[in-house]
Design a protein around this motif. Sequence first.
Motif, PDB file in Angstrom:
ATOM      1  N   LEU A  43     -34.570 -25.829  45.604  1.00 41.09           N
ATOM      2  CA  LEU A  43     -34.171 -25.838  47.016  1.00 41.09           C
ATOM      3  C   LEU A  43     -35.143 -25.019  47.854  1.00 41.09           C
ATOM      4  O   LEU A  43     -35.528 -25.436  48.949  1.00 41.09           O
ATOM      5  CB  LEU A  43     -32.750 -25.293  47.165  1.00 41.09           C
ATOM      6  CG  LEU A  43     -31.642 -26.214  46.686  1.00 41.09           C
ATOM      7  CD1 LEU A  43     -30.320 -25.463  46.600  1.00 41.09           C
ATOM      8  CD2 LEU A  43     -31.510 -27.429  47.599  1.00 41.09           C
ATOM      9  N   SER A  47     -37.726 -26.508  50.733  1.00 38.51           N
ATOM     10  CA  SER A  47     -37.693 -25.961  52.098  1.00 38.51           C
ATOM     11  C   SER A  47     -39.056 -25.449  52.534  1.00 38.51           C
ATOM     12  O   SER A  47     -39.399 -25.537  53.710  1.00 38.51           O
ATOM     13  CB  SER A  47     -36.687 -24.810  52.179  1.00 38.51           C
ATOM     14  OG  SER A  47     -35.390 -25.285  51.978  1.00 38.51           O
ATOM     15  N   GLU A  70     -24.740 -30.487  41.985  1.00 34.51           N
ATOM     16  CA  GLU A  70     -24.379 -29.550  43.049  1.00 34.51           C
ATOM     17  C   GLU A  70     -25.549 -29.362  44.014  1.00 34.51           C
ATOM     18  O   GLU A  70     -25.355 -29.174  45.216  1.00 34.51           O
ATOM     19  CB  GLU A  70     -23.964 -28.203  42.459  1.00 34.51           C
ATOM     20  CG  GLU A  70     -22.670 -28.254  41.675  1.00 34.51           C
ATOM     21  CD  GLU A  70     -22.414 -27.005  40.849  1.00 34.51           C
ATOM     22  OE1 GLU A  70     -21.233 -26.702  40.647  1.00 34.51           O
ATOM     23  OE2 GLU A  70     -23.379 -26.355  40.406  1.00 34.51           O
ATOM     24  N   MET A  71     -26.753 -29.422  43.489  1.00 30.46           N
ATOM     25  CA  MET A  71     -27.951 -29.259  44.309  1.00 30.46           C
ATOM     26  C   MET A  71     -28.201 -30.486  45.192  1.00 30.46           C
ATOM     27  O   MET A  71     -28.716 -30.367  46.302  1.00 30.46           O
ATOM     28  CB  MET A  71     -29.173 -29.034  43.404  1.00 30.46           C
ATOM     29  CG  MET A  71     -30.493 -28.974  44.152  1.00 30.46           C
ATOM     30  SD  MET A  71     -31.933 -29.044  43.079  1.00 30.46           S
ATOM     31  CE  MET A  71     -31.931 -30.764  42.595  1.00 30.46           C
ATOM     32  N   PRO A  73     -26.579 -32.706  47.241  1.00 27.80           N
ATOM     33  CA  PRO A  73     -26.282 -32.791  48.681  1.00 27.80           C
ATOM     34  C   PRO A  73     -27.099 -31.801  49.520  1.00 27.80           C
ATOM     35  O   PRO A  73     -27.478 -32.116  50.650  1.00 27.80           O
ATOM     36  CB  PRO A  73     -24.787 -32.460  48.770  1.00 27.80           C
ATOM     37  CG  PRO A  73     -24.254 -32.575  47.398  1.00 27.80           C
ATOM     38  CD  PRO A  73     -25.402 -32.393  46.457  1.00 27.80           C
ATOM     39  N   GLU A  74     -27.392 -30.649  48.950  1.00 29.03           N
ATOM     40  CA  GLU A  74     -28.176 -29.653  49.687  1.00 29.03           C
ATOM     41  C   GLU A  74     -29.620 -30.104  49.875  1.00 29.03           C
ATOM     42  O   GLU A  74     -30.202 -29.941  50.941  1.00 29.03           O
ATOM     43  CB  GLU A  74     -28.134 -28.298  48.977  1.00 29.03           C
ATOM     44  CG  GLU A  74     -26.773 -27.640  49.043  1.00 29.03           C
ATOM     45  CD  GLU A  74     -26.784 -26.223  48.507  1.00 29.03           C
ATOM     46  OE1 GLU A  74     -27.747 -25.474  48.793  1.00 29.03           O
ATOM     47  OE2 GLU A  74     -25.829 -25.874  47.801  1.00 29.03           O
ATOM     48  N   ILE A  75     -30.187 -30.673  48.837  1.00 33.17           N
ATOM     49  CA  ILE A  75     -31.583 -31.121  48.928  1.00 33.17           C
ATOM     50  C   ILE A  75     -31.679 -32.323  49.864  1.00 33.17           C
ATOM     51  O   ILE A  75     -32.619 -32.458  50.623  1.00 33.17           O
ATOM     52  CB  ILE A  75     -32.187 -31.402  47.533  1.00 33.17           C
ATOM     53  CG1 ILE A  75     -33.696 -31.129  47.536  1.00 33.17           C
ATOM     54  CG2 ILE A  75     -32.028 -32.826  47.081  1.00 33.17           C
ATOM     55  CD1 ILE A  75     -34.126 -29.991  46.738  1.00 33.17           C
ATOM     56  N   ARG A  76     -30.665 -33.172  49.847  1.00 29.07           N
ATOM     57  CA  ARG A  76     -30.646 -34.333  50.748  1.00 29.07           C
ATOM     58  C   ARG A  76     -30.517 -33.880  52.201  1.00 29.07           C
ATOM     59  O   ARG A  76     -31.100 -34.481  53.095  1.00 29.07           O
ATOM     60  CB  ARG A  76     -29.493 -35.286  50.391  1.00 29.07           C
ATOM     61  CG  ARG A  76     -29.550 -35.879  48.984  1.00 29.07           C
ATOM     62  CD  ARG A  76     -30.798 -36.650  48.641  1.00 29.07           C
ATOM     63  NE  ARG A  76     -30.982 -37.746  49.564  1.00 29.07           N
ATOM     64  CZ  ARG A  76     -32.159 -38.191  49.980  1.00 29.07           C
ATOM     65  NH1 ARG A  76     -33.260 -37.673  49.518  1.00 29.07           N
ATOM     66  NH2 ARG A  76     -32.247 -39.187  50.819  1.00 29.07           N
ATOM     67  N   ALA A  77     -29.757 -32.804  52.438  1.00 28.53           N
ATOM     68  CA  ALA A  77     -29.617 -32.281  53.793  1.00 28.53           C
ATOM     69  C   ALA A  77     -30.932 -31.670  54.291  1.00 28.53           C
ATOM     70  O   ALA A  77     -31.299 -31.835  55.455  1.00 28.53           O
ATOM     71  CB  ALA A  77     -28.492 -31.243  53.853  1.00 28.53           C
ATOM     72  N   LYS A  78     -31.641 -30.966  53.406  1.00 34.46           N
ATOM     73  CA  LYS A  78     -32.902 -30.317  53.781  1.00 34.46           C
ATOM     74  C   LYS A  78     -34.054 -31.315  53.900  1.00 34.46           C
ATOM     75  O   LYS A  78     -34.908 -31.181  54.750  1.00 34.46           O
ATOM     76  CB  LYS A  78     -33.280 -29.250  52.752  1.00 34.46           C
ATOM     77  CG  LYS A  78     -32.385 -28.038  52.760  1.00 34.46           C
ATOM     78  CD  LYS A  78     -32.811 -27.080  51.652  1.00 34.46           C
ATOM     79  CE  LYS A  78     -31.835 -25.971  51.456  1.00 34.46           C
ATOM     80  NZ  LYS A  78     -31.976 -24.861  52.353  1.00 34.46           N
ATOM     81  N   ARG A 102     -23.655 -38.838  45.803  1.00 35.55           N
ATOM     82  CA  ARG A 102     -24.178 -37.585  46.371  1.00 35.55           C
ATOM     83  C   ARG A 102     -25.589 -37.724  46.916  1.00 35.55           C
ATOM     84  O   ARG A 102     -26.175 -36.751  47.370  1.00 35.55           O
ATOM     85  CB  ARG A 102     -24.113 -36.475  45.333  1.00 35.55           C
ATOM     86  CG  ARG A 102     -22.674 -36.120  44.998  1.00 35.55           C
ATOM     87  CD  ARG A 102     -22.570 -34.919  44.144  1.00 35.55           C
ATOM     88  NE  ARG A 102     -21.183 -34.659  43.783  1.00 35.55           N
ATOM     89  CZ  ARG A 102     -20.777 -33.612  43.116  1.00 35.55           C
ATOM     90  NH1 ARG A 102     -21.654 -32.702  42.723  1.00 35.55           N
ATOM     91  NH2 ARG A 102     -19.519 -33.452  42.817  1.00 35.55           N
TER      92      ARG A 102
END
Length: 129
Positions: A43, A47, A70-71, A73-78, A102
């Motif tokens: 992540l 970024s 778990e990672m 959705p966060e990586i897709r958002a970033k 996801r």
Amino acid sequence: MSVYILIVDDEPDLETLFRQHFRRELRAGRFSMEFATSAPAALQRASDVCDPSLVLILSDINMPGMSGLEMLPEIRAKRPEVPVIMISAYGDAETRRTALERGAEGLLTKPIDFGQLRQEIDARLGQTA
């Protein structure tokens, strides 16, 4: 433009395996590979890179701490423009469905079919050309 692929896996031998299978491409400079041994490290790296040189993320699902799922959705958002392909020892329908829901573009099962992966990478490189 120099492009690279980010590979996320907690197994220390994976980097050697990937570098062996893609040694010609790496030597020729078609792309480079970076490795993160945890989801938080991946992540952070995703970024840090703000340009389009990151063309693909390959991530293991089962890792200590934060899992690949778990990672995701966060990586897709970033980095919504960067496709993510999950890697799992378990290619069951439930794991595939969860990964796709996801935001994964696909799921590869271990042992990795490097011929199939090479085709996927070639397709991504073709899109950036």
